[in-house]
Design a protein around this motif. Sequence first.
Motif, PDB file in Angstrom:
ATOM      1  N   ILE A 183       0.844  -1.198   0.000  1.00  0.00           N
ATOM      2  CA  ILE A 183       0.000   0.000   0.000  1.00  0.00           C
ATOM      3  C   ILE A 183       0.878   1.245   0.000  1.00  0.00           C
ATOM      4  O   ILE A 183       0.566   2.247  -0.650  1.00  0.00           O
ATOM      5  CB  ILE A 183      -0.961  -0.010   1.203  1.00  0.00           C
ATOM      6  N   GLY A 184       1.983   1.195   0.747  1.00  0.00           N
ATOM      7  CA  GLY A 184       2.915   2.314   0.752  1.00  0.00           C
ATOM      8  C   GLY A 184       3.457   2.620  -0.631  1.00  0.00           C
ATOM      9  O   GLY A 184       3.640   3.790  -0.998  1.00  0.00           O
ATOM     10  N   ARG A 185       3.691   1.590  -1.423  1.00  0.00           N
ATOM     11  CA  ARG A 185       4.155   1.795  -2.804  1.00  0.00           C
ATOM     12  C   ARG A 185       3.080   2.504  -3.630  1.00  0.00           C
ATOM     13  O   ARG A 185       3.376   3.421  -4.411  1.00  0.00           O
ATOM     14  CB  ARG A 185       4.512   0.454  -3.461  1.00  0.00           C
ATOM     15  N   LEU A 186       1.829   2.091  -3.457  1.00  0.00           N
ATOM     16  CA  LEU A 186       0.747   2.734  -4.212  1.00  0.00           C
ATOM     17  C   LEU A 186       0.591   4.191  -3.792  1.00  0.00           C
ATOM     18  O   LEU A 186       0.381   5.065  -4.636  1.00  0.00           O
ATOM     19  CB  LEU A 186      -0.569   1.991  -3.974  1.00  0.00           C
ATOM     20  N   ALA A 187       0.703   4.454  -2.479  1.00  0.00           N
ATOM     21  CA  ALA A 187       0.561   5.829  -1.990  1.00  0.00           C
ATOM     22  C   ALA A 187       1.659   6.722  -2.549  1.00  0.00           C
ATOM     23  O   ALA A 187       1.453   7.922  -2.755  1.00  0.00           O
ATOM     24  CB  ALA A 187       0.581   5.851  -0.466  1.00  0.00           C
TER      25      ALA A 187
END
Length: 440
Positions: A183-187
């Motif tokens: 999710i951090g990568r998507l953010a």
Amino acid sequence: MGADANALKNLFPEGVARLWGSTPPVRERSEKVTALAGRKVGDEVLFYAEKKFVAKARIIGLFDNHALASAVWGRDESQKTWQHIMALDNVVEFEVPAEPVLRGLGVPVPLRSLTLVGAEKRLRFMDMVDPEAPVRPRVNRSSTGSATALGRSDLLRTLASLKTHIRGRRPSRHKPITLLWAIGRLAAERDRMVEWQTFREEVGPLLRDFGLADSRVTPEYPFWHLRSSGLWDVEGVEDGTAAPTPSQLTEAGASAGFSRNAANVLRRPLARAEAIGLICSTYLGEVDREDLLGRVGLAGYASASGDLPDEGGEGRVPRRSRTSSQPVRDPQLVDRIKVMYGHACQVCGARVETQHSHYSEAAHIQGLGGPHHGPDRLSNLLCLCPNHHVEFDRLAIYIDEDWAVRRNSTGDIEYELKRHTDHAVDQQYLKYHRGLCGRG
């Protein structure tokens, strides 16, 4: 407008009022009588036409004004007018088939009367009337092979029921930690798919530092086995093979990450906040949330205050240059919310006394700064005492759909949120805050 002129001008200072009305009920006891009696400022309105829900809005004022209704809408054949007036904000148009929602709510089809739906039922069907909920097509398929829709509720239900390896009667943290990392990568707007070598180098240290103390560091486990969630893709290795070893993943040039459709849902601010809150509260309760989220690039989600510096962007609060970028708050809104409540906390009702006056704090429900990017408007503000401001920002308390203030660690009701008649708190911001709390 008569006696309602000043109130309407305050609600619509730009000069254009959005109004909806209802004619008086014919019978003394009916669904319509119940609905009109139960309306409240802050309620959501769904508009129905041609067997569809075609728009939604939020009630910000209620009026019973026969003269105004006659001037706006005229009168029907029986000389009645739509005098039960609702002032509206946040009007959004869309089209959603109404029959599945109505049948689920136990409401006769077709809808023939103004109908009031309680918060509990509304919560169960919120995604069915959310114009942004469906994402098509879903990568996962049913037993018949046909594609199905993946909505926010589908994603959250899946995250809430992850199959995790049990070690010493405790669920492994490998999958939840990996999902937060992804999710951090998507953010950060990075590629959703990551090749195995990079995955191992980035996820391995997270599993070592935040996994169970007696758990082996095996990044290949979540890399491969998250496929069973239906939210995760692995490329470069055929589905029918046994779980590959790290060397086999290297040889195959394998990569993994959220499925395209899951990634699309998680790129939406509300879904992302709810997913992060749910994963942390469900699987990682003993982990230092602030430390872990900071490591995976999601530092701002450990708090509701939204104070991470960034460069702003369309629809975000303007910023002034200092040594870092900070949100510019409207001081008139801050003063207005404090004066409206006489500096009394909307949670506990306490007023902090100073030598010459009283002290209170204006708290944004969905934080102004990154990563939350909430708006600087009255409907996104609360008047709180310092203690409850800290507890609200640090996710110790939340406000449910019935305006009860609950302790996040137990779910127990501690207070009823105090609301002024001129203060329409928007439930969409409270929903976002509940998501951060893991109560989405």
